[in-house]
Design a protein around this motif. Sequence first.
Motif, mmCIF file in Angstrom:
data_model
loop_
_atom_site.group_PDB
_atom_site.id
_atom_site.type_symbol
_atom_site.label_atom_id
_atom_site.label_comp_id
_atom_site.label_asym_id
_atom_site.label_seq_id
_atom_site.Cartn_x
_atom_site.Cartn_y
_atom_site.Cartn_z
ATOM 1 N N GLU A 18 -0.082 -8.552 7.101
ATOM 2 C CA GLU A 18 0.852 -7.413 6.882
ATOM 3 C C GLU A 18 1.344 -6.772 5.456
ATOM 4 O O GLU A 18 1.106 -6.052 5.190
ATOM 5 C CB GLU A 18 2.101 -7.272 7.597
ATOM 6 C CG GLU A 18 1.975 -5.813 7.582
ATOM 7 C CD GLU A 18 1.244 -4.554 8.197
ATOM 8 O OE1 GLU A 18 1.118 -3.781 7.913
ATOM 9 O OE2 GLU A 18 0.563 -5.116 9.393
ATOM 10 N N ARG A 21 -1.580 -5.662 3.995
ATOM 11 C CA ARG A 21 -2.475 -4.496 3.964
ATOM 12 C C ARG A 21 -1.650 -3.296 3.804
ATOM 13 O O ARG A 21 -2.198 -1.951 3.694
ATOM 14 C CB ARG A 21 -2.330 -4.059 5.848
ATOM 15 C CG ARG A 21 -2.591 -2.731 6.279
ATOM 16 C CD ARG A 21 -2.230 -3.109 7.840
ATOM 17 N NE ARG A 21 -3.689 -3.633 8.337
ATOM 18 C CZ ARG A 21 -3.692 -4.035 9.108
ATOM 19 N NH1 ARG A 21 -2.270 -4.675 9.538
ATOM 20 N NH2 ARG A 21 -5.066 -5.018 9.734
ATOM 21 N N HIS A 22 0.164 -3.863 3.414
ATOM 22 C CA HIS A 22 0.857 -2.672 2.786
ATOM 23 C C HIS A 22 0.173 -2.489 0.425
ATOM 24 O O HIS A 22 0.772 -1.688 0.685
ATOM 25 C CB HIS A 22 2.312 -3.226 2.355
ATOM 26 C CG HIS A 22 2.850 -2.261 2.177
ATOM 27 N ND1 HIS A 22 3.528 -1.210 3.108
ATOM 28 C CD2 HIS A 22 3.995 -2.565 0.682
ATOM 29 C CE1 HIS A 22 4.646 -0.609 2.027
ATOM 30 N NE2 HIS A 22 4.583 -1.068 0.860
ATOM 31 N N ASP A 23 0.119 -3.364 0.635
ATOM 32 C CA ASP A 23 -0.068 -3.263 -0.801
ATOM 33 C C ASP A 23 -2.059 -2.479 -0.937
ATOM 34 O O ASP A 23 -1.633 -2.143 -1.965
ATOM 35 C CB ASP A 23 -0.480 -4.403 -1.761
ATOM 36 C CG ASP A 23 0.601 -6.126 -1.852
ATOM 37 O OD1 ASP A 23 1.556 -5.377 -2.110
ATOM 38 O OD2 ASP A 23 0.837 -7.253 -2.253
ATOM 39 N N VAL A 25 -2.457 0.245 0.330
ATOM 40 C CA VAL A 25 -1.921 1.781 0.403
ATOM 41 C C VAL A 25 -2.027 2.250 -0.640
ATOM 42 O O VAL A 25 -2.335 3.286 -1.186
ATOM 43 C CB VAL A 25 -0.751 1.977 1.235
ATOM 44 C CG1 VAL A 25 -0.041 3.360 1.245
ATOM 45 C CG2 VAL A 25 -1.255 1.496 2.485
ATOM 46 N N ALA A 35 1.655 7.658 0.174
ATOM 47 C CA ALA A 35 1.557 6.607 -0.126
ATOM 48 C C ALA A 35 1.877 5.943 -1.218
ATOM 49 O O ALA A 35 1.571 5.400 -1.975
ATOM 50 C CB ALA A 35 1.522 5.618 1.103
#
Length: 185
Positions: A18, A21-23, A25, A35
């Motif tokens: 997760e 995945r966030h990085d 963005v 974002a």
Amino acid sequence: MLNDIKKDAQTRMAKSVEAFRHDLVKVRTGRASTALVDHIKVNYYGSDMPLSQVASVAVTDSRSLTITPWEKQMVGPVEKAILASDLGLTPNTAGTVIRLNLPALTEERRRELTKVVHSGGEDAKVAIRNIRRDANHQVKELLKDKQITEDEASRSETEIQKITDDAIKGVDEVVKAKEQELMAV
């Protein structure tokens, strides 16, 4: 006790996927997304505040963002923060509205970003393997202290490997999806 070790490993691995995945963005594709500017900090009366707390950010079309500071005097600091960021974009200001136009990515830049995505994927996999190593170490400690049998230890290590394989597969899927997004013209 073994279930706790496995659950902990699974939770930590899921968090690694997760976080990766966030990085991703922040990796800019051809499309505009709010974002992209989430990580920008603006000097607001002496303290650094996230851009989203001093202005509204909106996607106007697929290649541009509009940023509207809530206070008129914040236009300058917001512009300065955007210029200082790693986005490489020049803000266009019209009154109190700041526009960011995202140029189309060149083929060379797309390939560079793909390499960045793959590198991040490898880092996430290393983190997952480190979690696996920690979990296996905990199982070996239990075996050494004679709290579990060798069969239980072997079974647990196999299950931990399966959890690891699933997490690595998740990272690969995220990398593949981002790569397709980057290469789409």
